[in-house]
Design a protein around this motif. Structure first.
Motif, mmCIF file in Angstrom:
data_model
loop_
_atom_site.group_PDB
_atom_site.id
_atom_site.type_symbol
_atom_site.label_atom_id
_atom_site.label_comp_id
_atom_site.label_asym_id
_atom_site.label_seq_id
_atom_site.Cartn_x
_atom_site.Cartn_y
_atom_site.Cartn_z
ATOM 1 N N SER A 259 10.176 54.908 27.373
ATOM 2 C CA SER A 259 8.794 55.349 27.481
ATOM 3 C C SER A 259 8.604 56.654 26.713
ATOM 4 O O SER A 259 7.594 56.851 26.022
ATOM 5 C CB SER A 259 8.447 55.533 28.966
ATOM 6 N N ASP B 69 15.867 44.520 22.899
ATOM 7 C CA ASP B 69 14.636 43.912 23.392
ATOM 8 C C ASP B 69 14.348 44.216 24.857
ATOM 9 O O ASP B 69 13.264 44.635 25.217
ATOM 10 C CB ASP B 69 14.722 42.391 23.196
ATOM 11 N N GLY B 70 15.362 44.037 25.706
ATOM 12 C CA GLY B 70 15.142 44.205 27.147
ATOM 13 C C GLY B 70 14.858 45.638 27.544
ATOM 14 O O GLY B 70 14.346 45.900 28.635
ATOM 15 N N TYR C 273 10.888 46.988 27.923
ATOM 16 C CA TYR C 273 10.025 46.901 29.110
ATOM 17 C C TYR C 273 9.611 48.271 29.645
ATOM 18 O O TYR C 273 8.446 48.470 29.990
ATOM 19 C CB TYR C 273 10.707 46.071 30.204
ATOM 20 N N VAL D 295 6.656 49.466 27.696
ATOM 21 C CA VAL D 295 5.500 48.582 27.505
ATOM 22 C C VAL D 295 4.191 49.286 27.850
ATOM 23 O O VAL D 295 3.172 49.083 27.194
ATOM 24 C CB VAL D 295 5.695 47.275 28.320
ATOM 25 N N ASN D 296 4.214 50.154 28.848
ATOM 26 C CA ASN D 296 2.979 50.866 29.180
ATOM 27 C C ASN D 296 2.496 51.702 27.993
ATOM 28 O O ASN D 296 1.318 51.637 27.614
ATOM 29 C CB ASN D 296 3.199 51.761 30.403
ATOM 30 N N HIS E 279 19.370 41.744 29.730
ATOM 31 C CA HIS E 279 18.468 42.686 29.060
ATOM 32 C C HIS E 279 18.807 42.873 27.575
ATOM 33 O O HIS E 279 18.274 43.775 26.931
ATOM 34 C CB HIS E 279 18.472 44.074 29.730
ATOM 35 N N GLU F 240 16.343 39.134 25.039
ATOM 36 C CA GLU F 240 14.991 38.698 25.371
ATOM 37 C C GLU F 240 14.175 38.402 24.109
ATOM 38 O O GLU F 240 14.432 38.973 23.048
ATOM 39 C CB GLU F 240 14.267 39.790 26.163
ATOM 40 N N LEU G 237 10.437 38.769 23.013
ATOM 41 C CA LEU G 237 9.208 39.414 23.493
ATOM 42 C C LEU G 237 7.994 39.121 22.618
ATOM 43 O O LEU G 237 6.952 39.735 22.797
ATOM 44 C CB LEU G 237 9.416 40.930 23.556
ATOM 45 N N LEU H 88 4.659 38.282 24.310
ATOM 46 C CA LEU H 88 4.145 39.448 25.034
ATOM 47 C C LEU H 88 3.398 40.377 24.081
ATOM 48 O O LEU H 88 2.263 40.777 24.323
ATOM 49 C CB LEU H 88 5.324 40.179 25.679
#
Lengths: 340, 109
Positions: A73, A96-97, A100, A103-104, A140, A143, A145, A148
């Protein structure tokens, strides 16, 4: 003009792995663009867990190629702030994992800052994500994505299938004013291929490409599945079936015209991806093909995909990722379909 | 072949250095991932460090008794260009195998 052509002819063809091709592209981007910055977990001192950023910190210094804390993040938040300040960040999310936790930031800030600011704060961010499965890694680390990210307005998504494309598509992505999610098929990092460094007509880097021509059906794939589909096409030829392989490349926006041009000729389509079946990008591709080629289609668009389960551990990977036989079954289903 | 160096990690919380007690490998040795390669002593404890990768030892940065600073180079390996990253393995390229044969009745209209 003839001098330029001569220069182009002299540009050597290199045998590079995808990992080396991306490394080379990153070095050239940093050289050509003072505002380009590379950062992420282990990209600096170590040179990346896949050695993709090897040597870049030594060449360009720790102000332009730097390690971050293990906080995705924060990596993306940093990229957004730097882009607001006029930089061209090329962050890496190590796997990739690990995207997450970011993502925000990606969805609520990165993707819509340009829109929110009425174009005053464009986000020229290229987010590199080693993606998909195939390397026997733990959870993880395998993935897919793309569906998404393709669902988020404001993002572009691209995945190269070979070293040549990785080199050129990364440079193209880094030159764009919009955030691009650059999905590197990690299973293909080590495969070498010919790379022509010559500047291509930039329009040749848009949309999809035909990786192999055929007339009986079109296999539609991206990333590591392109090489598998090429293997399938080779085997199908033994049975007298000529399969076309369309490398979609850009997963957002999707090349509708390219899809339509291929499938309207072959009249049958099979879309192949590693990600889970339900609401996977194959559904979008199938819908686009059905809409543009409804009159010429001889069979419903077939999807050969991962399963609706969490990505499995290494031992089960070969059962999860579409293998040659599962793709051939998909081809058989569209070939033998008869309107009832 | 590529060279990869690993620095001494912070083995506690906020430790600054460690003393090399004993190298468990020698220059030229093939080391497997997770194989202990050195024993070091900090102000808190002595500990064996596992190798983060597989490779051939190129340089040991320090002799037994030497103090190595956190983040300073500890060991350098040479690894093959097609060796895996720190996570996962390199996929093996096998000849494509199939069990399914296509049998199509193609309409030629």
């Amino acid at each position: 003009m003839s001098e330029i052509l001569e220069l182009v002819r002299q540009t050597p063809l290199l045998q590079l792995s995808m990992q080396q091709a991306i490394n080379r592209a990153l070095g050239e981007i940093l050289e050509d663009d003072d505002r380009a910055l590379i950062f992420g977990e282990d990209v600096g001192v170590l040179g990346g867990v896949f050695r993709v950023t090897d040597g870049l910190q030594q060449r360009f210094g720790a102000n332009r190629v730097f390690d971050t804390p293990l906080a995705e993040s924060g990596i993306l938040g940093t990229a957004i702030g730097l882009a607001m300040a006029g930089f061209h960040p090329i962050p890496e999310v190590q796997f990739d994992g690990f995207a997450y936790p970011a993502v925000n930031q990606i969805i609520t800030q990165l993707a819509r800052m340009n829109y929110r600011s009425r174009g005053r704060l464009p986000m020229p961010v290229t987010l590199r994500v080693p993606s998909f499965g195939g390397i026997r890694a733990p959870e993880h680390h395998g993935e897919s994505l793309e569906s998404l990210f393709a669902h988020v307005p404001g993002l572009k998504v691209v995945s190269p299938s070979n070293p040549q494309q990785a080199y050129h598509l990364l440079k193209k992505a880094a030159s764009m004013p919009d955030p691009v999610i650059f999905m590197e098929p990690k299973a293909r990092y080590w495969n070498k291929g010919e790379v022509d460094l010559a500047v291509e007509d930039t329009s040749s880097l848009e949309g999809s490409v035909i990786a192999r021509s055929g007339k009986h059906a079109t296999l539609i794939a991206w990333g590591a599945m392109v090489s598998r589909c090429l293997q399938v096409a080779e085997l199908a030829a033994e049975d007298g079936i000529e399969l076309e392989v369309l490398d979609l490349r850009w997963l957002k926006p999707i090349d509708e015209a390219g899809l339509a041009a291929s499938v309207s000729r072959t009249r049958r389509a099979i879309v192949v991806h590693e990600g889970p079946h339900t609401a996977g990008l194959g559904a979008e591709v199938a819908a686009l093909v059905s809409q543009s080629c409804f009159d010429s289609l001889r069979a419903p668009v077939e999807r050969v995909t991962g399963f609706d389960v969490p990505y499995p551990s290494g031992d089960l990977e070969d059962e999860y990722i579409p293998n040659i036989d599962r793709i051939l079954f998909g081809v058989q289903r569209v070939l033998e379909y008869r309107r009832g | 072949m590529a060279e990869i160096s690993f620095p001494l990690p912070d083995l506690g919380e906020g430790l600054l250095e460690a003393t090399v007690l004993e190298w468990l490998v020698a220059v030229g040795d093939q080391v497997e991932r997770n194989q202990p390669f050195v024993e070091v002593e900090t102000t808190k404890s002595s500990v064996e460090l596992p190798s983060p990768i597989a490779g051939i030892v190129l340089t040991l940065h320090g002799d037994p008794g030497d103090v190595v600073l956190v983040d300073a180079p500890l060991i350098t390996f040479t690894v093959a260009d097609d060796s895996a990253g720190i996570v996962g393995t390199v996929p093996q390229e096998a000849a494509p195998k199939r069990r399914v044969r296509l049998s199509a009745v193609l309409d030629e209209d």
